[in-house]
Design an enzyme around this catalytic site. Structure first.
Site, short mmCIF file in Angstrom:
data_model
loop_
_atom_site.label_atom_id
_atom_site.label_comp_id
_atom_site.label_asym_id
_atom_site.label_seq_id
_atom_site.Cartn_x
_atom_site.Cartn_y
_atom_site.Cartn_z
N HIS A 194 -14.19 -6.31 1.75
CA HIS A 194 -14.48 -5.46 2.90
C HIS A 194 -15.82 -4.75 2.70
CE1 HIS A 194 -10.16 -6.03 2.59
NE2 HIS A 194 -10.08 -5.82 3.89
N PRO A 226 -2.22 0.16 0.49
CA PRO A 226 -1.27 0.47 1.57
C PRO A 226 -1.72 1.79 2.20
CG PRO A 226 -0.10 -0.12 -0.46
CD PRO A 226 -1.54 0.10 -0.83
N LEU A 227 -2.22 1.72 3.41
CA LEU A 227 -2.93 2.86 3.99
C LEU A 227 -2.04 4.10 4.09
CD1 LEU A 227 -4.91 0.84 6.64
CD2 LEU A 227 -5.92 2.19 4.79
N GLY A 265 -7.31 4.05 9.48
CA GLY A 265 -5.99 3.52 9.18
C GLY A 265 -5.13 4.51 8.41
N ASN A 288 -15.30 6.07 11.68
CA ASN A 288 -16.25 5.04 12.13
C ASN A 288 -15.83 4.35 13.42
OD1 ASN A 288 -14.35 3.09 11.39
ND2 ASN A 288 -15.32 2.64 9.42
N ILE A 319 -13.74 2.26 14.19
CA ILE A 319 -13.42 0.82 14.17
C ILE A 319 -12.25 0.56 13.23
CG2 ILE A 319 -14.28 -1.46 13.40
CD1 ILE A 319 -15.62 -0.64 15.98
N HIS A 349 -15.57 -5.44 9.02
CA HIS A 349 -14.46 -4.84 8.27
C HIS A 349 -14.00 -5.65 7.07
CE1 HIS A 349 -10.56 -3.08 7.34
NE2 HIS A 349 -10.11 -4.32 7.36
N GLU A 367 10.44 11.51 3.79
CA GLU A 367 10.73 10.73 2.59
C GLU A 367 9.52 9.96 2.08
OE1 GLU A 367 12.49 10.61 5.40
OE2 GLU A 367 14.43 11.50 4.91
N PHE A 383 18.31 6.30 3.00
CA PHE A 383 16.97 6.64 3.48
C PHE A 383 15.86 6.23 2.50
CE2 PHE A 383 19.60 10.00 5.75
CZ PHE A 383 19.76 9.19 6.87
N HIS A 405 25.19 9.63 -1.91
CA HIS A 405 25.89 9.00 -0.79
C HIS A 405 25.63 7.50 -0.86
CE1 HIS A 405 25.72 13.21 0.09
NE2 HIS A 405 26.44 13.09 1.17
N HIS A 409 24.55 5.61 7.92
CA HIS A 409 24.36 6.36 6.68
C HIS A 409 24.94 5.67 5.45
CE1 HIS A 409 23.05 9.39 9.40
NE2 HIS A 409 23.04 10.37 8.51
N ARG A 467 28.86 10.41 -3.26
CA ARG A 467 29.21 11.65 -2.57
C ARG A 467 30.62 12.05 -2.96
NH1 ARG A 467 32.33 12.30 2.38
NH2 ARG A 467 31.95 14.38 3.21
C1 TPP Z 1 0.13 0.21 5.47
C2 TPP Z 1 -0.96 -0.77 5.75
N1 TPP Z 1 -0.93 -1.46 6.90
C3 TPP Z 1 -1.88 -2.38 7.16
C4 TPP Z 1 -2.88 -2.62 6.27
C5 TPP Z 1 -3.92 -3.69 6.54
N2 TPP Z 1 -5.22 -3.06 6.85
C6 TPP Z 1 -6.18 -2.93 5.93
S1 TPP Z 1 -7.47 -2.04 6.48
C7 TPP Z 1 -6.75 -1.83 7.99
C8 TPP Z 1 -7.37 -0.97 9.06
C9 TPP Z 1 -8.79 -0.93 9.03
O1 TPP Z 1 -9.29 0.15 9.76
P1 TPP Z 1 -9.84 1.44 9.04
O2 TPP Z 1 -8.76 2.07 8.29
O3 TPP Z 1 -10.51 2.24 10.08
O4 TPP Z 1 -10.86 0.90 7.99
P2 TPP Z 1 -12.35 0.37 8.29
O5 TPP Z 1 -12.25 -0.58 9.44
O6 TPP Z 1 -13.15 1.56 8.61
O7 TPP Z 1 -12.76 -0.31 7.04
C10 TPP Z 1 -5.53 -2.48 8.04
C11 TPP Z 1 -4.67 -2.51 9.26
C12 TPP Z 1 -2.88 -1.86 5.08
N3 TPP Z 1 -3.81 -2.04 4.15
N4 TPP Z 1 -1.93 -0.94 4.86
#
Ligand code: TPP
Length: 688
Positions: free
Chosen positions: A39, A128-129, A169, A198, A200, A274, A423, A449, A473, A485, A532
């Protein structure tokens, strides 16, 4: 005043700043281009604000990435890791240029997303965002908690900032609201988030799906918010960072208007920048457009490198200065200094488990969650580094440490955390606390959960983080709340996470032993899965194998009544162990010799020697497994001579014992199925 504020580097002239920023940009561009994967857009757009932070204020020592009082920097937008690797290389971490050239390749120290433990200077695994932002909240919590415990009026030995770089993200993910809300509530003034605004994401403009006022949202969470319109204005970013540090009572969000793929004539401000290499021609045009030599790739101008590498001397001075302050602290508070070192090194106090209780059958019926609560009480007073809580279920999960106080802005020394009903953020905050070091974090909720917090649990396992989960539980036995549950598939789900140790103790004494495992395991998370409902106590006089057996994952709790080889082995976990014991007695009266194996942890049992496993579960003896959960996993675990009394539908709403009975968890059914197995040895059955 924070020591960090004294560490600013001499400000470089604008031309040198630009040279340095472009060095970062083009290292990232070349890394992605050479790997033909990755990226480039975020690094190109965010290089200037990252530079403003790393050059002007971040407190770090490239030669000692683990120094306890360093500032933490987390790239939550982990897909932009080429930027982080470039920063680590140029500032002098042990990350040679060769590693940048091996970006995303087998066995490189520059994996496709930042991986904690693989690259010096990477503070958290991200990708993982949203997780990285919540990790940052956890680190900021750890900082104030340790500061409250160890700092003294004239000694501030814990005094650092947590910086996080997030993307759209990260802020779109729900966890950002969970974590943002907690951070605001807790007044985490030393948490500073830079937002690469940005406009995008992958599918195009943020106008497609992300139009709320982010600043207003974070302001509503109680954050201090600022906007910088021109990301390349390094002074403006540096000033915003300075303002953020001055704001001691609120976490800060600095939205910086960045441009994805900055400088690329055809890709800037488009989603095309990207997630793929710019392409040879576009790289050439971009470099030419910005006055950068097209060849050689991975070019680092000498002046830029020299400037960046000043970070080594600066870091060393900062660390030495801290060490001398620590020395003064140690002279005045020798015990406290030893204690600080102990918790940072994750060493347990000698005899930490000496006062753990033994329960007797005379104690009557006791839910394992209740036994766990009693253990937490004792451990909490013995180990002051224990800190945790639950997602608003404390009275049910028994996670409170009496007299330890609430962790709250007025009392950051409190060790009972109130995560609220969040959580996912709770899991990620626990990870952040563990990553920071100095505390043993734990968190609880209802077992069902865990589906809400699987992402951080997976990362905890991936990073071998010592986090403890208390999940109560644990089965249909919890009763009236019904199928929403009642966990069914959660056990197999959790067990399938590599590195996650799941323990489902059968009674109060197994619970004590399970806690010993949990605290003693320094490498990786442990999930305690607790009932529980009340269960009989397995008295150690009758069942002396428990304390040594539980750490092995599975052990012979009650052998065949004769000394002969058993006719059948009954393997049970948790509350079903008691069914197995009763069935064993009844089967004996029917002439069938059954052995009961308690298996609180299939993961731990699987890691024992083949000899031991064979001794406990001989290969040529039929097996019946009894577990109030999905049967998936057991068949492959012990082969074809097995039957499982499990659950392959969802549960139902009724009192727990009634549900258990309807689903076949009765002594009668266990005996019937045992006979069935013996009659039809060759048949593989899953029965409910
Ligand atoms: C939880 C999660 N869902 C989906 C993705 C896949 N993914 C990677 S970057 C992105 C989004 C990109 O947009 P942004 O966060 O604005 O980053 P940029 O385009 O500025 O690099 C996604 C959906 C991920 N890494 N984590």
């Amino acid at each position: 005043m924070s020591s960090s504020a004294t560490l600013s580097a001499p400000i470089a002239p604008p031309a040198l700043d630009e040279l340095c920023v472009n060095t970062l940009r083009f290292l990232a561009v070349d890394m992605v281009q050479k790997a033909n994967s990755g990226h480039p857009g975020l690094p190109m757009g965010s290089a200037s604000m990252a530079y403003a932070l790393w050059d002007r204020s971040l407190k770090f020592n490239p030669r000692d990435p683990h120094w306890p009082d360093r500032d933490r920097f987390i790239l939550s937008a982990g897909h932009g890791c080429a930027l982080l690797y470039a920063l680590l290389h140029v500032t002098g971490f042990d990350l040679p240029l060769e590693e940048l050239k091996n970006f995303r390749q087998w066995d490189s120290r520059t994996p496709g997303h930042p991986e904690y433990g693989k690259t010096p200077g990477v503070e958290a695994t991200t990708g993982p965002l949203g997780q990285g932002l919540a990790n940052g909240v956890g680190m900021a919590i750890a900082e104030v908690a340790l500061a409250a415990r160890f700092n003294r009026p004239s000694h501030r030995i814990v005094d650092h900032y947590t910086y996080v770089l997030v993307s759209d993200g990260d802020l779109e993910e729900g966890i950002s609201s969970e974590a943002g809300s907690i951070a605001g509530h807790e007044h985490l003034g030393k948490l500073i988030v830079l937002y690469a605004d940005n406009h995008i994401t992958i599918e195009g403009s943020t106008e497609l799906a992300f139009t709320e006022d982010r600043m207003a949202r974070f302001a509503a969470f109680g954050w201090h918010v600022q906007r910088v319109e021109r990301s390349n204005d390094i002074d403006a970013v540096a000033l915003a960072l300075e303002n953020a540090r001055k704001e001691t009572d609120r976490p800060s969000l600095i939205a910086v208007r960045t441009h994805i793929g900055f400088g690329s004539p055809h890709k800037q401000d488009t989603a095309a920048a990207h997630g793929e290499a710019l392409g040879v021609e576009e790289v050439r045009l971009t470099k030419e457009g910005m006055g950068w030599p097209v060849e050689p790739a991975f070019h680092i101008p000498e002046e830029a490198l020299e400037h960046f590498r000043r970070a080594v001397a600066r870091g060393s001075v900062a660390q030495v200065e801290w060490e001398s302050r620590f020395k003064a602290f140690a002279q005045e508070h020798p015990d406290l200094a030893v204690e600080f070192q102990r918790v940072i090194d994750r060493h347990l106090l000698k005899d930490w488990d000496a006062s753990l209780p033994t329960f007797a059958s005379a104690d009557g019926s006791m839910a394992t969650r209740v036994a766990s609560g009693k253990v937490i009480e004792i451990l909490g007073s013995r180990l002051p580094e224990m800190m945790g809580g639950s997602a608003d279920l404390g009275p049910s999960t028994h996670t409170n440490i009496d007299r330890a106080g609430n962790f709250e802005p007025e009392n950051w020394a409190g060790r009972n955390m109130h995560f609220g009903i969040r959580e996912n953020a709770m899991g990620a905050i626990l990870n952040g606390i563990a990553l920071h070091r100095g505390l043993i974090p734990y968190g609880g909720t209802f077992f069902v959960f865990t589906d809400y917090m699987r992402p951080p649990m997976r990362l905890a396992a991936m990073n071998a983080l010592p986090v403890i989960y208390i999940f109560t539980h644990d089965s249909i036995g919890m009763g009236e709340d019904g199928p929403t549950h009642q966990p069914v598939e959660q056990l197999v789900g959790l067990r399938s996470i590599p590195g996650m140790v799941v323990l489902r103790p059968a009674d109060a004494n197994e619970t004590v032993a399970a806690w010993r495992v949990a605290i003693g395991r320094q490498q990786g998370p442990v999930a305690l899965v607790l009932t529980r409902q009340g269960l009989p106590v397995l008295d150690l006089k009758s069942y002396p194998a428990i304390p040594d057996g539980v750490p092995l994952g599975g052990y012979i709790l009650a052998d065949s009544p004769t000394s002969e080889r058993p006719d059948i082995v009954l393997i049970a976990t948790g509350s079903e162990v008691h069914l197995a014991l009763e069935a064993r007695d009844r089967l004996a009266a029917e002439g069938v010799h059954a052995r009961v194996v308690s298996m609180p942890s299939t993961n731990l049992f699987a890691s024992q020697s083949a000899d031991y496993r064979e001794k406990v579960v001989p290969v040529d003896v039929p097996l019946l497994v009894i577990e109030a959960g999905s049967p998936v996993g057991w068949q492959s675990f012990v082969g074809p001579r097995i039957a499982v009394i499990g659950i392959d539908t969802f549960g139902a709403s009724a009192p727990g014992p009634v549900v258990m009975q309807h689903y076949g968890f009765t002594v009668e059914n266990v005996c019937r199925q045992a006979h069935h197995v013996l009659d039809q040895l060759k048949e593989k059955v899953s029965c409910v």
